[in-house]
Scaffold this active site. Sequence first.
Site, PDB file in Angstrom:
ATOM      1  N   LYS A  24       0.832  -1.209   0.000  1.00  0.00           N
ATOM      2  CA  LYS A  24       0.000   0.000   0.000  1.00  0.00           C
ATOM      3  C   LYS A  24       0.864   1.255   0.000  1.00  0.00           C
ATOM      4  O   LYS A  24       0.616   2.204  -0.749  1.00  0.00           O
ATOM      5  CB  LYS A  24      -0.910   0.004   1.226  1.00  0.00           C
ATOM      6  N   ASN A  25       1.895   1.269   0.836  1.00  0.00           N
ATOM      7  CA  ASN A  25       2.708   2.473   0.978  1.00  0.00           C
ATOM      8  C   ASN A  25       3.667   2.694  -0.188  1.00  0.00           C
ATOM      9  O   ASN A  25       4.337   3.723  -0.245  1.00  0.00           O
ATOM     10  CB  ASN A  25       3.480   2.434   2.299  1.00  0.00           C
ATOM     11  N   CYS A 118      -5.174   8.773   9.858  1.00  0.00           N
ATOM     12  CA  CYS A 118      -5.273   8.060  11.132  1.00  0.00           C
ATOM     13  C   CYS A 118      -4.925   8.968  12.307  1.00  0.00           C
ATOM     14  O   CYS A 118      -4.048   9.811  12.212  1.00  0.00           O
ATOM     15  CB  CYS A 118      -4.313   6.872  11.140  1.00  0.00           C
ATOM     16  N   ARG A 123       1.678  14.518  12.487  1.00  0.00           N
ATOM     17  CA  ARG A 123       2.546  14.183  11.357  1.00  0.00           C
ATOM     18  C   ARG A 123       2.625  15.434  10.483  1.00  0.00           C
ATOM     19  O   ARG A 123       1.987  15.519   9.444  1.00  0.00           O
ATOM     20  CB  ARG A 123       1.982  12.980  10.593  1.00  0.00           C
ATOM     21  N   ASP A 307       4.912   0.713  12.159  1.00  0.00           N
ATOM     22  CA  ASP A 307       3.706   0.051  11.666  1.00  0.00           C
ATOM     23  C   ASP A 307       3.584  -1.400  12.123  1.00  0.00           C
ATOM     24  O   ASP A 307       2.569  -2.047  11.859  1.00  0.00           O
ATOM     25  CB  ASP A 307       3.655   0.105  10.134  1.00  0.00           C
ATOM     26  N   ILE A 329       8.416   7.245  16.800  1.00  0.00           N
ATOM     27  CA  ILE A 329       8.038   7.865  15.527  1.00  0.00           C
ATOM     28  C   ILE A 329       6.818   8.770  15.688  1.00  0.00           C
ATOM     29  O   ILE A 329       6.826   9.932  15.289  1.00  0.00           O
ATOM     30  CB  ILE A 329       7.753   6.795  14.459  1.00  0.00           C
ATOM     31  N   ARG A 399      -8.315  -0.049   4.788  1.00  0.00           N
ATOM     32  CA  ARG A 399      -7.437   0.928   4.138  1.00  0.00           C
ATOM     33  C   ARG A 399      -6.129   0.288   3.686  1.00  0.00           C
ATOM     34  O   ARG A 399      -5.518   0.764   2.726  1.00  0.00           O
ATOM     35  CB  ARG A 399      -7.119   2.085   5.083  1.00  0.00           C
TER      36      ARG A 399
END
Length: 420
Positions: A24-25, A118, A123, A307, A329, A399
């Site tokens: 996905k990323n 999210c 961020r 993640d 993070i 997602r």
Amino acid sequence: MEKLVIKGAPGLRLRGEVRMSGAKNAVLPAIAASLLTGEEVRLSNVPRVKDVETILTLIADLGGSCKNTADGVSLRVPKIRSDEASYELVRAMRASILVLGPLVARFGKAVVALPGGCAIGSRPIDLHIAGLQKLGATISLEHGYIRAEADRLRGAEIVFEKKTVTGTENLLMAAALAKGETILRNCAREPEVADLAVLLNKMGARIDWPDEDTARIRGVKELGGAAHAIIPDRIETGTFLVAGALTGGDIIVRGVVPEHVGSVIDKLRASGAYVEPAGEGALRVVGTSEVRPQDITTSPYPGFPTDMQAQFMVLLTQAAGTSIITETIFDRRYSHVNELVRLGASIEVQGDKAVVKGKTPLSGAEVVATDLRASAALVLAGLVATGETTVTEIEHLDRGYERIEEKLRGLGASIERVKA
């Protein structure tokens, strides 16, 4: 609205083989890169997840053509009818900010809503903005939108104050069409960033890496089309490896790049699991009934990924002793803790640390998914909890995971998607 119903059992052992989807990323910036050319960009190994639908809708709203193929998508943006990425779409997925660089680089103007996404901590996009300003863009913030304009971007040397994945990707794309040479220092080097650079070079960009965290981009006047296969999803890979270890199972995960999940493999082995190659592009994981506690600190690639923090926390609830997870993070990425406690876990959050005391038996309950990776963690917990676990608000899960319940059922799990 839908929910997942999981009938768990402490003795469940997942067995069999499962194939991973595309990342996905990696696919999201690849789709955004189609804005840099009027020619066709063909992407394969594209995961069918909600975030992909969202960014394809955004490309179509801007004026692009998006056609599904057998295993991917064909994109063409000869011109745009709008240079605005609306709040409705950007709110649904903060990665929509990735259209900012390509739009201003090729069309000279971009109007992009400040992102949502999210609820896992701040961020900020100030690094994107500062980088584009160094490339010559004029930027203003008006009514919740970023407005960027430039006749043509010009190369510059840019040092990121901290590593940023989407910031690096946005500036790689913008600099590809800038006049002259751009040097990006302190770049994120996640596999998804490298995969975008490979695609851009196929399109005619001139990107190389003089050292580990420095990108050199020699701008070109225009880019062309390309065909590109998206890399496997390393977070999905890690999630299924944890599922095998958590359940004391024996599964083979196919369609992976083992070196992309090196830090996860190291931690799984430290916990007592067996993880070894099982042929080209495959890993075998065999769990143990005696999970060992350990300390984990998230960090940028190649460190342990943020993640995977929530999924690994579930594994550590079954370890014989106390573990400590330190999240470096994001500043609010422990929303899953309260839901895991509802299932019987013993976890205490102390600032950026979560203290996990095991081994605790888990019992089924209704829990709420609060973000993408938290929802995956709750699914994992449901596998080993006694009784029935219901995970609601699984739109977060959709997602980023393609058919996760079907893949888990294929390994022996009792999990169903039902109407909420």
